[in-house]
Design a protein around this motif. Sequence first.
Motif, PDB file in Angstrom:
ATOM      1  N   LEU A  65       0.950  -1.668   0.156  1.00 42.58           N
ATOM      2  CA  LEU A  65      -0.358   0.175   0.229  1.00 42.58           C
ATOM      3  C   LEU A  65       1.332   1.179   0.222  1.00 42.58           C
ATOM      4  CD1 LEU A  65      -2.739  -1.020   3.074  1.00 42.58           C
ATOM      5  CD2 LEU A  65      -2.648  -1.355   0.210  1.00 42.58           C
ATOM      6  N   CYS A  66       0.684   1.855  -1.141  1.00 48.46           N
ATOM      7  CA  CYS A  66       1.186   2.963  -0.721  1.00 48.46           C
ATOM      8  C   CYS A  66       0.502   4.717  -1.527  1.00 48.46           C
ATOM      9  CB  CYS A  66       2.490   3.590  -2.263  1.00 48.46           C
ATOM     10  SG  CYS A  66       3.671   4.567  -2.343  1.00 48.46           S
ATOM     11  N   PHE A  67       0.725   5.458  -0.344  1.00 46.62           N
ATOM     12  CA  PHE A  67      -0.077   7.072  -0.849  1.00 46.62           C
ATOM     13  C   PHE A  67       1.301   7.745  -1.303  1.00 46.62           C
ATOM     14  CE2 PHE A  67      -1.326   3.639   2.139  1.00 46.62           C
ATOM     15  CZ  PHE A  67      -3.108   3.488   2.391  1.00 46.62           C
ATOM     16  N   VAL A  68       0.604   9.141  -1.560  1.00 53.08           N
ATOM     17  CA  VAL A  68       0.661   9.793  -2.409  1.00 53.08           C
ATOM     18  C   VAL A  68       0.383  11.468  -1.920  1.00 53.08           C
ATOM     19  CG1 VAL A  68       1.984  11.577  -4.390  1.00 53.08           C
ATOM     20  CG2 VAL A  68       2.178   9.130  -4.577  1.00 53.08           C
ATOM     21  N   ASP A  69       1.666  12.381  -1.480  1.00 53.51           N
ATOM     22  CA  ASP A  69       0.805  13.703  -1.115  1.00 53.51           C
ATOM     23  C   ASP A  69       2.017  14.661  -1.304  1.00 53.51           C
ATOM     24  OD1 ASP A  69      -1.709  14.786   0.140  1.00 53.51           O
ATOM     25  OD2 ASP A  69      -0.740  16.197   0.250  1.00 53.51           O
ATOM     26  N   ILE A  70       1.649  15.780  -1.957  1.00 55.01           N
ATOM     27  CA  ILE A  70       2.312  16.909  -1.934  1.00 55.01           C
ATOM     28  C   ILE A  70       3.052  17.354  -1.063  1.00 55.01           C
ATOM     29  CG2 ILE A  70       0.638  18.639  -2.264  1.00 55.01           C
ATOM     30  CD1 ILE A  70       2.067  20.060  -5.125  1.00 55.01           C
ATOM     31  N   ALA A  90       1.080  14.998 -10.801  1.00 57.98           N
ATOM     32  CA  ALA A  90       1.599  16.022 -12.294  1.00 57.98           C
ATOM     33  C   ALA A  90       2.772  15.939 -12.769  1.00 57.98           C
ATOM     34  CB  ALA A  90       0.543  17.251 -12.826  1.00 57.98           C
ATOM     35  N   ASP A  91       3.754  15.633 -11.785  1.00 59.36           N
ATOM     36  CA  ASP A  91       5.322  15.901 -12.749  1.00 59.36           C
ATOM     37  C   ASP A  91       5.481  14.387 -12.403  1.00 59.36           C
ATOM     38  OD1 ASP A  91       8.195  15.619 -12.452  1.00 59.36           O
ATOM     39  OD2 ASP A  91       7.912  15.931 -10.588  1.00 59.36           O
ATOM     40  N   PRO A  92       5.682  14.257 -14.039  1.00 58.85           N
ATOM     41  CA  PRO A  92       6.373  12.791 -14.593  1.00 58.85           C
ATOM     42  C   PRO A  92       7.379  12.309 -13.790  1.00 58.85           C
ATOM     43  CG  PRO A  92       5.690  14.598 -16.320  1.00 58.85           C
ATOM     44  CD  PRO A  92       6.074  15.381 -15.014  1.00 58.85           C
ATOM     45  N   CYS A 116      -8.447  18.721 -13.069  1.00 57.17           N
ATOM     46  CA  CYS A 116      -8.386  18.152 -13.937  1.00 57.17           C
ATOM     47  C   CYS A 116      -7.301  18.129 -14.462  1.00 57.17           C
ATOM     48  CB  CYS A 116      -8.989  18.933 -15.250  1.00 57.17           C
ATOM     49  SG  CYS A 116     -10.826  19.058 -14.193  1.00 57.17           S
ATOM     50  N   ALA A 117      -6.100  19.402 -14.665  1.00 59.13           N
ATOM     51  CA  ALA A 117      -4.846  18.716 -15.750  1.00 59.13           C
ATOM     52  C   ALA A 117      -4.172  17.627 -14.842  1.00 59.13           C
ATOM     53  CB  ALA A 117      -3.836  19.971 -15.341  1.00 59.13           C
ATOM     54  N   HIS A 118      -4.204  17.902 -13.351  1.00 54.43           N
ATOM     55  CA  HIS A 118      -3.509  17.326 -12.346  1.00 54.43           C
ATOM     56  C   HIS A 118      -3.973  15.154 -12.642  1.00 54.43           C
ATOM     57  CE1 HIS A 118      -2.480  20.711 -10.034  1.00 54.43           C
ATOM     58  NE2 HIS A 118      -1.634  20.323 -10.692  1.00 54.43           N
ATOM     59  N   GLN A 119      -5.275  15.387 -12.857  1.00 55.58           N
ATOM     60  CA  GLN A 119      -6.157  13.860 -13.400  1.00 55.58           C
ATOM     61  C   GLN A 119      -5.212  13.725 -14.347  1.00 55.58           C
ATOM     62  OE1 GLN A 119      -9.758  15.389 -12.555  1.00 55.58           O
ATOM     63  NE2 GLN A 119     -10.057  14.746 -10.243  1.00 55.58           N
TER      64      GLN A 119
END
Length: 243
Positions: A65-70, A90-92, A116-119
């Motif tokens: 289980l991995c979670f991501v946040d800024i 949104a960072d490739p 939306c652009a991030h999604q």
Amino acid sequence: MGNFFNEYLKTTDERLLSKWTQYFDIYTRELTRFRARPISFLEIGVFKGGSIPMWKAFFAEDARLCFVDIDPDCAALAVPGTKVEIGNQADPAFLADLAAQHGPFDVILDDGSHVCAHQVASFENLWPHLADGGLYMVEDCHTSYWPGFGGGYRNEASWIEYAKRLTDRMHSWYTDQDTLFPFDPIAKELHSVRFYDSITVLEKRVKAEPPATVYAQNGKVTLSRRALEIRGRKSAFAGKDGT
């Protein structure tokens, strides 16, 4: 609400869990089949950390289980058996590194910025790292109707309009307008696009062969892909149904 989630809400601690009520039935319908084995799960968006112990309790004991946040403060919200990575959804470059460390993923759930652009960026960068048979889920799709999130009704830049175009691309096997609507390679992987109230679910199933029509008569079964090759098709009922 699904039984697991209905009961889980009564056991929550000081970590705030925030979800729309309709989500729990969708989770039950879409994710129950993943509970029997140790899958790899990624959720974008930690917020106050309330979903981390929920998914830990929902999935198999050995699930990754991995979670991501800024927000760097979210790193402290991990529980034993989980990972919280800090970065921009949104960072490739960040997403590539994330996938290299933790992928391929069986389930990806985007509950991040809701911009939306991030999604769209997260989907385009992470879809290649979704396992065959996996699900990509985008939550809070109602922001596609909010200009402040890069959306707005029928705004081509919104996630919902992007997902509608994915539905077109999934059907590009059948194109009869090669210049206007050419075949899109994602059709080889995209099995379905399911729209729920504020959640979009995209299922990946790699197709070794193009779709085929099955004909069966007197016990004899044959397959044909001729319908994919014909151009200028007309209905077999033309002139018989008033058109």
